[in-house]
Design a protein around this motif. Structure first.
Motif, PDB file in Angstrom:
ATOM      1  N   THR A 117     -12.781   4.622   3.542  1.00  0.00           N
ATOM      2  CA  THR A 117     -12.945   3.174   3.656  1.00  0.00           C
ATOM      3  C   THR A 117     -12.176   2.485   2.537  1.00  0.00           C
ATOM      4  N   LEU A 118     -11.430   1.446   2.900  1.00  0.00           N
ATOM      5  CA  LEU A 118     -10.636   0.680   1.942  1.00  0.00           C
ATOM      6  C   LEU A 118     -11.123  -0.763   1.908  1.00  0.00           C
ATOM      7  N   TYR A 119     -10.932  -1.416   0.765  1.00  0.00           N
ATOM      8  CA  TYR A 119     -11.089  -2.869   0.704  1.00  0.00           C
ATOM      9  C   TYR A 119      -9.704  -3.437   0.423  1.00  0.00           C
ATOM     10  N   LEU A 120      -9.210  -4.271   1.338  1.00  0.00           N
ATOM     11  CA  LEU A 120      -7.856  -4.796   1.239  1.00  0.00           C
ATOM     12  C   LEU A 120      -7.848  -6.315   1.259  1.00  0.00           C
ATOM     13  N   LYS A 121      -6.872  -6.879   0.581  1.00  0.00           N
ATOM     14  CA  LYS A 121      -6.630  -8.322   0.648  1.00  0.00           C
ATOM     15  C   LYS A 121      -5.190  -8.576   0.240  1.00  0.00           C
ATOM     16  N   PHE A 134       0.855  -1.198   0.000  1.00  0.00           N
ATOM     17  CA  PHE A 134       0.000   0.000   0.000  1.00  0.00           C
ATOM     18  C   PHE A 134       0.880   1.233   0.000  1.00  0.00           C
ATOM     19  N   ALA A 135       0.551   2.174  -0.887  1.00  0.00           N
ATOM     20  CA  ALA A 135       1.269   3.442  -0.939  1.00  0.00           C
ATOM     21  C   ALA A 135       0.261   4.574  -1.035  1.00  0.00           C
ATOM     22  N   ALA A 136       0.598   5.717  -0.478  1.00  0.00           N
ATOM     23  CA  ALA A 136      -0.306   6.872  -0.523  1.00  0.00           C
ATOM     24  C   ALA A 136       0.503   8.142  -0.741  1.00  0.00           C
ATOM     25  N   THR A 150      -3.295   5.918   9.637  1.00  0.00           N
ATOM     26  CA  THR A 150      -3.581   4.640  10.291  1.00  0.00           C
ATOM     27  C   THR A 150      -4.608   3.873   9.472  1.00  0.00           C
ATOM     28  N   ILE A 151      -4.312   2.605   9.249  1.00  0.00           N
ATOM     29  CA  ILE A 151      -5.260   1.698   8.605  1.00  0.00           C
ATOM     30  C   ILE A 151      -5.679   0.705   9.668  1.00  0.00           C
ATOM     31  N   ARG A 152      -6.994   0.584   9.886  1.00  0.00           N
ATOM     32  CA  ARG A 152      -7.420  -0.281  10.981  1.00  0.00           C
ATOM     33  C   ARG A 152      -8.773  -0.921  10.725  1.00  0.00           C
ATOM     34  N   SER A 153      -8.996  -1.987  11.470  1.00  0.00           N
ATOM     35  CA  SER A 153     -10.300  -2.640  11.563  1.00  0.00           C
ATOM     36  C   SER A 153     -10.456  -3.039  13.023  1.00  0.00           C
ATOM     37  N   ARG A 154     -11.434  -3.850  13.321  1.00  0.00           N
ATOM     38  CA  ARG A 154     -11.613  -4.291  14.714  1.00  0.00           C
ATOM     39  C   ARG A 154     -10.438  -5.120  15.207  1.00  0.00           C
ATOM     40  N   THR A 155      -9.774  -5.809  14.276  1.00  0.00           N
ATOM     41  CA  THR A 155      -8.704  -6.733  14.682  1.00  0.00           C
ATOM     42  C   THR A 155      -7.354  -6.362  14.084  1.00  0.00           C
ATOM     43  N   PHE A 156      -7.253  -5.203  13.479  1.00  0.00           N
ATOM     44  CA  PHE A 156      -6.033  -4.834  12.763  1.00  0.00           C
ATOM     45  C   PHE A 156      -5.736  -3.356  12.987  1.00  0.00           C
ATOM     46  N   ASN A 157      -4.443  -3.033  13.139  1.00  0.00           N
ATOM     47  CA  ASN A 157      -4.055  -1.634  13.296  1.00  0.00           C
ATOM     48  C   ASN A 157      -2.652  -1.448  12.719  1.00  0.00           C
ATOM     49  N   LYS A 158      -2.552  -0.615  11.690  1.00  0.00           N
ATOM     50  CA  LYS A 158      -1.268  -0.371  11.045  1.00  0.00           C
ATOM     51  C   LYS A 158      -1.049   1.126  10.921  1.00  0.00           C
ATOM     52  N   VAL A 159       0.033   1.629  11.547  1.00  0.00           N
ATOM     53  CA  VAL A 159       0.393   3.044  11.458  1.00  0.00           C
ATOM     54  C   VAL A 159       1.508   3.190  10.433  1.00  0.00           C
ATOM     55  N   MET A 160       1.304   4.068   9.461  1.00  0.00           N
ATOM     56  CA  MET A 160       2.299   4.322   8.432  1.00  0.00           C
ATOM     57  C   MET A 160       2.805   5.754   8.589  1.00  0.00           C
ATOM     58  N   VAL A 161       4.125   5.910   8.569  1.00  0.00           N
ATOM     59  CA  VAL A 161       4.745   7.223   8.752  1.00  0.00           C
ATOM     60  C   VAL A 161       5.285   7.718   7.410  1.00  0.00           C
ATOM     61  N   LEU A 197     -13.103  -4.889   4.713  1.00  0.00           N
ATOM     62  CA  LEU A 197     -13.154  -3.436   4.738  1.00  0.00           C
ATOM     63  C   LEU A 197     -12.318  -2.888   5.893  1.00  0.00           C
ATOM     64  N   TYR A 198     -11.588  -1.818   5.629  1.00  0.00           N
ATOM     65  CA  TYR A 198     -10.724  -1.176   6.611  1.00  0.00           C
ATOM     66  C   TYR A 198     -10.963   0.334   6.588  1.00  0.00           C
ATOM     67  N   GLU A 199     -10.641   0.987   7.700  1.00  0.00           N
ATOM     68  CA  GLU A 199     -10.745   2.440   7.790  1.00  0.00           C
ATOM     69  C   GLU A 199      -9.357   3.053   7.720  1.00  0.00           C
ATOM     70  N   LEU A 200      -9.199   4.036   6.825  1.00  0.00           N
ATOM     71  CA  LEU A 200      -7.975   4.820   6.782  1.00  0.00           C
ATOM     72  C   LEU A 200      -8.255   6.157   7.446  1.00  0.00           C
ATOM     73  N   ASN A 201      -7.412   6.518   8.432  1.00  0.00           N
ATOM     74  CA  ASN A 201      -7.593   7.763   9.182  1.00  0.00           C
ATOM     75  C   ASN A 201      -6.313   8.584   9.083  1.00  0.00           C
ATOM     76  N   ASP A 202      -6.451   9.845   8.640  1.00  0.00           N
ATOM     77  CA  ASP A 202      -5.264  10.695   8.523  1.00  0.00           C
ATOM     78  C   ASP A 202      -5.156  11.696   9.670  1.00  0.00           C
ATOM     79  N   GLY A 203      -5.906  11.472  10.725  1.00  0.00           N
ATOM     80  CA  GLY A 203      -5.894  12.357  11.882  1.00  0.00           C
ATOM     81  C   GLY A 203      -7.070  13.299  11.914  1.00  0.00           C
ATOM     82  N   ARG A 204      -7.746  13.471  10.769  1.00  0.00           N
ATOM     83  CA  ARG A 204      -8.906  14.344  10.718  1.00  0.00           C
ATOM     84  C   ARG A 204     -10.036  13.737   9.879  1.00  0.00           C
TER      85      ARG A 204
END
Length: 327
Positions: A75-79, A23-25, A36-47, A64-71
């Protein structure tokens, strides 16, 4: 033998690659140096790197995952196996999200879906001709369902969306139908109440005849309700001595009765503080179709409904309305 070994090595390497995704942004006008990319069971912080871009690889369960940029959030679909690149400008967050690479179809569908629902949702919230608004909602979801027929979309993704779309559509249609019900109450005789008063005894709507009555339906556990309290206190102060009573009606459950009394005391809550007899199921709240709080209701001196869904204390529209009524 050497060829067989190399073939096995390349095969194993390929399998390992499928156990992760990339994943790149590229984010313009970043709100933060991390996402931050997260779900109920997953949490990934990218710097962000030195150029301000984000890039990493990781393993995920398809979903489905949530991407949060602090504000803002997306929603993402990842596999695993995806190689996904995202671009956006936070100044126009939803409007500029775009994806490239493996997984782009699913995620571009999500970006367009949420933007389309946001646009029609804003129209619904603004109000207007309900028949026309319902037609707009129907069209948005018909178009989305048609786009889901793309054979290139991941089957698991399509299954998730076919479950999600009807619920999202029902929420918007339900909001419109509730609005229709509330609009029919305006100008009619208000349903009445007779509830326990914090200061003792009971207070009924009939006791307040001859004055406008502004009712705040709330509960001690409700964060948005608490946020409105300072605004309500200011409105109460500014309209003190005018022909209006301010009533706060708690729909806390009986087990939270003492919490209600403590909060009224600790926060020095003014106006008329009442405690409903059957929380959400109280006759008064049921008659006004209260299914979320805070909810505000405005009644005239004759006991007729001015607004079954009145402006909040924090909304300048409330003061504009009161100034006209109380001049």
């Amino acid at each position: 033998m050497k060829k067989i070994f190399l073939l096995l090595l390349f095969t194993a390497t390929g399998l390992l690659a499928q156990d992760k995704m990339k994943f790149a942004a590229k984010v313009q006008n970043r709100n933060s140096d991390s996402i931050t990319i997260r779900s109920r069971t997953f949490n990934k912080v990218m710097v962000a790197d030195a150029k301000g871009n984000f890039k990493d690889s990781f393993s995920v369960e398809p979903g489905l995952y949530e991407l949060n940029d602090g504000r803002e959030v997306a929603t993402l679909y990842l596999k695993n196996g995806y190689d996904l690149s995202m671009t956006l400008d936070t100044k126009m967050f939803d409007e500029t999200i775009a994806y490239k690479g493996k997984g782009e179809k699913e995620n571009n569908f999500l970006a367009k879906k949420y933007l389309a629902i946001e646009v029609v949702g804003e129209k619904v919230m603004a109000g207007g001709d309900n028949a026309s608004l319902k037609a707009d909602v129907e069209k948005v979801f018909k178009d989305l369902e048609a786009k889901l027929q793309d054979k290139g979309l991941d089957e698991n993704f399509k299954t998730l969306m076919m479950k999600q779309l009807p619920m999202e559509k029902a929420d918007l249609i339900g909001f419109l139908e509730k609005g229709e019900k509330l609009a029919k109450l305006n100008g009619q005789k208000s349903p009445s109440f007779a509830y326990e008063n914090f200061k003792g005894g009971t207070t009924s709507l009939d006791d307040l005849k001859g004055k406008y009555v502004y009712i705040d339906v709330w509960a001690t556990w409700c964060g948005p309700c608490r946020q409105e309290i300072p605004h309500l206190q200011k409105v109460e102060k500014d309209y003190h001595g005018k022909n209006i009573e301010f009533v706060s009606l708690s729909i806390d459950t009986k087990k939270d009765y003492q919490k209600w009394r403590k909060m009224v005391t600790d926060k020095s809550l003014g106006g008329i503080q009442l405690f409903a007899d059957k929380d959400w199921n109280s006759d008064f709240t049921q008659a006004y179709f209260v299914d979320s709080i805070p909810r505000f209701i405005l009644i005239d001196p004759q006991g007729n409904v001015v607004s079954a869904d009145a402006a909040r204390p924090s909304d300048p529209a409330l003061r504009q309305q009161l100034d006209k009524l109380l001049k």
